[in-house]
Design a protein around this motif. Sequence first.
Motif, PDB file in Angstrom:
ATOM      1  N   GLY A   1       0.734  -1.063  -0.070  1.00  0.00           N
ATOM      2  CA  GLY A   1       0.062  -0.085  -0.153  1.00  0.00           C
ATOM      3  C   GLY A   1       0.799   1.219  -0.004  1.00  0.00           C
ATOM      4  O   GLY A   1       2.055   1.249   0.114  1.00  0.00           O
ATOM      5  N   LYS A   2       0.370   2.345   0.191  1.00  0.00           N
ATOM      6  CA  LYS A   2       0.820   3.743   0.107  1.00  0.00           C
ATOM      7  C   LYS A   2       0.046   4.441   1.348  1.00  0.00           C
ATOM      8  O   LYS A   2      -0.962   4.614   1.309  1.00  0.00           O
ATOM      9  CB  LYS A   2       0.537   4.330  -1.223  1.00  0.00           C
ATOM     10  N   VAL A   3       1.051   5.112   1.796  1.00  0.00           N
ATOM     11  CA  VAL A   3       0.694   6.054   3.108  1.00  0.00           C
ATOM     12  C   VAL A   3       1.551   7.246   3.189  1.00  0.00           C
ATOM     13  O   VAL A   3       2.731   7.266   2.893  1.00  0.00           O
ATOM     14  CB  VAL A   3       0.686   5.185   4.190  1.00  0.00           C
ATOM     15  N   SER A   4       1.135   8.219   3.554  1.00  0.00           N
ATOM     16  CA  SER A   4       2.060   9.476   4.180  1.00  0.00           C
ATOM     17  C   SER A   4       1.920   9.525   5.577  1.00  0.00           C
ATOM     18  O   SER A   4       0.942   9.448   6.084  1.00  0.00           O
ATOM     19  CB  SER A   4       1.585  10.614   3.357  1.00  0.00           C
ATOM     20  N   TYR A   5       3.309  10.078   6.071  1.00  0.00           N
ATOM     21  CA  TYR A   5       3.029  10.436   7.461  1.00  0.00           C
ATOM     22  C   TYR A   5       3.605  11.810   7.549  1.00  0.00           C
ATOM     23  O   TYR A   5       4.531  12.191   7.144  1.00  0.00           O
ATOM     24  CB  TYR A   5       4.301   9.646   8.403  1.00  0.00           C
ATOM     25  N   VAL A   6       2.569  12.728   8.276  1.00  0.00           N
ATOM     26  CA  VAL A   6       3.087  14.228   8.419  1.00  0.00           C
ATOM     27  C   VAL A   6       3.687  14.210   9.761  1.00  0.00           C
ATOM     28  O   VAL A   6       3.156  13.865  10.843  1.00  0.00           O
ATOM     29  CB  VAL A   6       1.734  15.063   8.388  1.00  0.00           C
ATOM     30  N   MET A   7       4.952  14.597  10.041  1.00  0.00           N
ATOM     31  CA  MET A   7       5.649  14.483  11.397  1.00  0.00           C
ATOM     32  C   MET A   7       6.630  15.846  11.368  1.00  0.00           C
ATOM     33  O   MET A   7       7.406  16.263  10.531  1.00  0.00           O
ATOM     34  CB  MET A   7       6.592  13.535  11.360  1.00  0.00           C
ATOM     35  N   GLU A   8       6.194  16.900  12.373  1.00  0.00           N
ATOM     36  CA  GLU A   8       6.798  17.986  12.694  1.00  0.00           C
ATOM     37  C   GLU A   8       7.162  18.871  11.450  1.00  0.00           C
ATOM     38  O   GLU A   8       8.341  19.221  11.058  1.00  0.00           O
ATOM     39  CB  GLU A   8       8.163  17.478  13.301  1.00  0.00           C
ATOM     40  N   GLY A   9       6.117  19.068  10.546  1.00  0.00           N
ATOM     41  CA  GLY A   9       6.261  19.855   9.511  1.00  0.00           C
ATOM     42  C   GLY A   9       6.887  19.196   8.076  1.00  0.00           C
ATOM     43  O   GLY A   9       6.729  19.884   7.206  1.00  0.00           O
ATOM     44  N   LEU A  10       7.230  17.965   8.144  1.00  0.00           N
ATOM     45  CA  LEU A  10       7.699  17.254   6.993  1.00  0.00           C
ATOM     46  C   LEU A  10       6.795  16.271   6.589  1.00  0.00           C
ATOM     47  O   LEU A  10       5.917  15.380   7.497  1.00  0.00           O
ATOM     48  CB  LEU A  10       9.114  16.713   7.504  1.00  0.00           C
ATOM     49  N   THR A  11       6.580  16.043   5.471  1.00  0.00           N
ATOM     50  CA  THR A  11       5.587  14.890   4.879  1.00  0.00           C
ATOM     51  C   THR A  11       6.492  13.811   4.264  1.00  0.00           C
ATOM     52  O   THR A  11       7.065  14.175   3.220  1.00  0.00           O
ATOM     53  CB  THR A  11       4.631  15.674   4.035  1.00  0.00           C
ATOM     54  N   TYR A  12       6.297  12.631   4.715  1.00  0.00           N
ATOM     55  CA  TYR A  12       6.943  11.540   4.177  1.00  0.00           C
ATOM     56  C   TYR A  12       6.160  10.408   3.435  1.00  0.00           C
ATOM     57  O   TYR A  12       5.082  10.130   3.958  1.00  0.00           O
ATOM     58  CB  TYR A  12       7.794  10.603   5.591  1.00  0.00           C
ATOM     59  N   SER A  13       6.427  10.359   2.568  1.00  0.00           N
ATOM     60  CA  SER A  13       5.533   9.199   1.417  1.00  0.00           C
ATOM     61  C   SER A  13       6.385   7.766   1.455  1.00  0.00           C
ATOM     62  O   SER A  13       7.378   7.802   1.078  1.00  0.00           O
ATOM     63  CB  SER A  13       5.540  10.053   0.026  1.00  0.00           C
ATOM     64  N   LEU A  14       5.600   7.076   2.083  1.00  0.00           N
ATOM     65  CA  LEU A  14       5.985   5.860   2.198  1.00  0.00           C
ATOM     66  C   LEU A  14       5.047   4.702   0.984  1.00  0.00           C
ATOM     67  O   LEU A  14       3.986   4.742   0.829  1.00  0.00           O
ATOM     68  CB  LEU A  14       5.697   5.055   3.467  1.00  0.00           C
TER      69      LEU A  14
ATOM     70  N   ALA B   1       8.987  19.441   2.437  1.00  0.00           N
ATOM     71  CA  ALA B   1       9.387  20.244   3.466  1.00  0.00           C
ATOM     72  C   ALA B   1       9.243  21.671   3.097  1.00  0.00           C
ATOM     73  O   ALA B   1       9.406  22.074   1.804  1.00  0.00           O
ATOM     74  CB  ALA B   1      10.967  20.140   4.010  1.00  0.00           C
ATOM     75  N   ASP B   2       9.239  22.669   3.984  1.00  0.00           N
ATOM     76  CA  ASP B   2       8.778  24.096   3.768  1.00  0.00           C
ATOM     77  C   ASP B   2       9.827  24.663   4.923  1.00  0.00           C
ATOM     78  O   ASP B   2       9.593  24.462   5.926  1.00  0.00           O
ATOM     79  CB  ASP B   2       7.367  24.507   4.249  1.00  0.00           C
ATOM     80  N   PRO B   3      10.825  25.171   4.374  1.00  0.00           N
ATOM     81  CA  PRO B   3      11.900  25.783   5.506  1.00  0.00           C
ATOM     82  C   PRO B   3      11.434  26.949   6.228  1.00  0.00           C
ATOM     83  O   PRO B   3      11.798  26.861   7.462  1.00  0.00           O
ATOM     84  CB  PRO B   3      13.172  26.325   4.458  1.00  0.00           C
ATOM     85  N   ARG B   4      10.762  27.881   5.634  1.00  0.00           N
ATOM     86  CA  ARG B   4       9.914  28.854   6.588  1.00  0.00           C
ATOM     87  C   ARG B   4       9.069  28.036   7.595  1.00  0.00           C
ATOM     88  O   ARG B   4       9.396  28.607   8.866  1.00  0.00           O
ATOM     89  CB  ARG B   4       9.116  29.798   5.882  1.00  0.00           C
ATOM     90  N   PHE B   5       8.476  27.104   7.261  1.00  0.00           N
ATOM     91  CA  PHE B   5       7.572  26.628   8.488  1.00  0.00           C
ATOM     92  C   PHE B   5       8.422  25.895   9.483  1.00  0.00           C
ATOM     93  O   PHE B   5       7.986  25.881  10.535  1.00  0.00           O
ATOM     94  CB  PHE B   5       6.562  25.570   7.524  1.00  0.00           C
ATOM     95  N   SER B   6       9.345  25.404   8.907  1.00  0.00           N
ATOM     96  CA  SER B   6      10.224  24.444   9.857  1.00  0.00           C
ATOM     97  C   SER B   6      10.835  25.615  11.058  1.00  0.00           C
ATOM     98  O   SER B   6      11.399  25.406  12.081  1.00  0.00           O
ATOM     99  CB  SER B   6      11.413  23.765   9.063  1.00  0.00           C
ATOM    100  N   SER B   7      11.186  26.807  10.393  1.00  0.00           N
ATOM    101  CA  SER B   7      11.574  27.848  11.256  1.00  0.00           C
ATOM    102  C   SER B   7      10.683  28.118  12.506  1.00  0.00           C
ATOM    103  O   SER B   7      11.029  28.406  13.819  1.00  0.00           O
ATOM    104  CB  SER B   7      11.846  29.120  10.652  1.00  0.00           C
ATOM    105  N   ILE B   8       9.301  28.355  12.051  1.00  0.00           N
ATOM    106  CA  ILE B   8       8.236  28.415  12.967  1.00  0.00           C
ATOM    107  C   ILE B   8       8.244  27.385  14.080  1.00  0.00           C
ATOM    108  O   ILE B   8       8.203  27.656  15.291  1.00  0.00           O
ATOM    109  CB  ILE B   8       7.023  28.425  12.313  1.00  0.00           C
ATOM    110  N   LEU B   9       8.216  26.010  13.881  1.00  0.00           N
ATOM    111  CA  LEU B   9       8.476  24.901  14.633  1.00  0.00           C
ATOM    112  C   LEU B   9       9.387  24.966  15.766  1.00  0.00           C
ATOM    113  O   LEU B   9       9.356  24.854  16.676  1.00  0.00           O
ATOM    114  CB  LEU B   9       8.312  23.486  13.864  1.00  0.00           C
TER     115      LEU B   9
END
Length: 247
Positions: free
Chosen positions: A15-28, A147-155
């Motif tokens: 199957g296929k799934v994505s995990y959103v973790m601390e501002g990053l989205t990982y596609s498995l 990833a979004d570098p600006r959003f990573s700065s907010i977190l």
Amino acid sequence: AHSHDFHKLVFCLSGKVSYVMEGLTYSLGTGDLLRIPQHQIHQSRLYSNAVYERYILWINDSFLCSFHEPALTDLFVQADPSGRELYHPTAAQRREMIDKLRQVELFFQADQPGHQLMADTYLLQFLLELSAQLRHSSPAPDKAVAADPRFSSILSYINQHLQEDLSIERLSGMFYLSPSYLMHTFRKRTGCTVHQYIQQKRLMYAADLIRQGEGIAQAAQCSGFSDYTAFLRAFRKMYGCAPSEIR
């Protein structure tokens, strides 16, 4: 979106799934493995109605530290923007990993002398081989990690200033964003609202302080709670017990 006081491994079998973790989205996809270190707020999102099969392992630090082996204790680190939390093993490596996990499952459910020790032995082999493979692996492809570098700065700012005022108005002003855009983007990137994210992080920080021996009232104040009653209520809702019970 939620977090744990233990580490998590997700090994996708189909199957296929994505995990959103601390501002990053990982596609498995099939055969991919994702590390989720403790205290990382995450959420899974299925791509389709296809069958999603996976192994999920929950592992705490006390187990890893009990063997005094750096290859185990270094296995889980904070989320890495380069995408190293997502690992793509080769077909041969996948077969070996699945075989080890099947043995863990087999002996864990067995009813014979030494079955727990055998399960732990196969689990340790799995973790040590994974640690060795990760040391020589390359970052995940760009298309697999969004990833979004600006959003990573907010977190990053939130996690480093939990004691301070972290209202929507203050954050949007600091990062030159409209409040509505910040709230919409935050939920999209983390799976939770700004308030939910900050409260979970503050509670996790307070719990760590209490486990280290800090007084409960002081831990609440140091983690950004000005209202002690609200802290106790939020703590019990998240952990299912009073702060004194986790000391």
